[in-house]
Design a protein around this motif. Sequence first.
Motif, PDB file in Angstrom:
ATOM      1  N   ILE A  89      -3.197  42.304  59.214  1.00  0.00           N
ATOM      2  CA  ILE A  89      -2.669  40.729  60.536  1.00  0.00           C
ATOM      3  C   ILE A  89      -2.440  41.010  62.218  1.00  0.00           C
ATOM      4  N   THR A  90      -2.220  42.022  61.953  1.00  0.00           N
ATOM      5  CA  THR A  90      -2.086  42.523  63.609  1.00  0.00           C
ATOM      6  C   THR A  90      -2.995  42.904  64.577  1.00  0.00           C
ATOM      7  N   LEU A  91      -4.176  43.887  63.743  1.00  0.00           N
ATOM      8  CA  LEU A  91      -5.125  43.275  64.524  1.00  0.00           C
ATOM      9  C   LEU A  91      -6.196  42.551  64.612  1.00  0.00           C
ATOM     10  N   ILE A  92      -6.272  41.607  63.274  1.00  0.00           N
ATOM     11  CA  ILE A  92      -6.814  40.219  63.105  1.00  0.00           C
ATOM     12  C   ILE A  92      -6.641  39.112  64.281  1.00  0.00           C
ATOM     13  N   LEU A  93      -5.047  39.045  64.834  1.00  0.00           N
ATOM     14  CA  LEU A  93      -4.082  38.543  65.471  1.00  0.00           C
ATOM     15  C   LEU A  93      -4.622  38.828  67.075  1.00  0.00           C
ATOM     16  N   LEU A  94      -5.252  40.165  67.427  1.00  0.00           N
ATOM     17  CA  LEU A  94      -4.850  41.273  68.752  1.00  0.00           C
ATOM     18  C   LEU A  94      -6.642  40.739  68.700  1.00  0.00           C
ATOM     19  N   ALA A  95      -7.246  40.738  67.542  1.00  0.00           N
ATOM     20  CA  ALA A  95      -8.761  40.215  68.315  1.00  0.00           C
ATOM     21  C   ALA A  95      -8.936  39.097  68.555  1.00  0.00           C
ATOM     22  N   TRP A  96      -8.288  37.821  68.089  1.00  0.00           N
ATOM     23  CA  TRP A  96      -8.083  36.805  67.658  1.00  0.00           C
ATOM     24  C   TRP A  96      -7.739  36.603  69.172  1.00  0.00           C
ATOM     25  N   ARG A  97      -6.041  36.306  70.061  1.00  0.00           N
ATOM     26  CA  ARG A  97      -6.342  36.760  70.961  1.00  0.00           C
ATOM     27  C   ARG A  97      -6.819  38.051  71.935  1.00  0.00           C
ATOM     28  N   LEU A  98      -7.420  38.572  72.130  1.00  0.00           N
ATOM     29  CA  LEU A  98      -8.374  39.103  73.485  1.00  0.00           C
ATOM     30  C   LEU A  98      -9.576  38.144  73.344  1.00  0.00           C
ATOM     31  N   LEU A  99      -9.935  37.732  72.240  1.00  0.00           N
ATOM     32  CA  LEU A  99     -11.533  36.937  72.104  1.00  0.00           C
ATOM     33  C   LEU A  99     -11.451  35.870  72.477  1.00  0.00           C
TER      34      LEU A  99
END
Length: 100
Positions: A89-99
Amino acid sequence: MHSLLFFLICGCTIYVFLAVLFDQITLLTWLAFGVVVIELAVLLLNDWHCPLTLFAEQNGAESGSVADLFLPKFLADHLFKLFGFTFTITLILLAWRLLG
């Protein structure tokens, strides 16, 4: 030492999740992220077993696990799944935040 590393890695995983969730990504977030990624690499290279657990058992410990010292058995038995889900979930949120 094993307990210290256990708490460090758990703390880093939770910290990164919360930092990403609340969009508070800093240098500290990336350092904690690095700790978690290194732990994942170590586990991956050791067939999903912590080398310190194996070391403790080779030196006479009945169970080299640390999690069962601090957590109820059910939670200790499912810790990899729980933290795996949290980190995914962290990786998905991180990708969403960065992209995003």
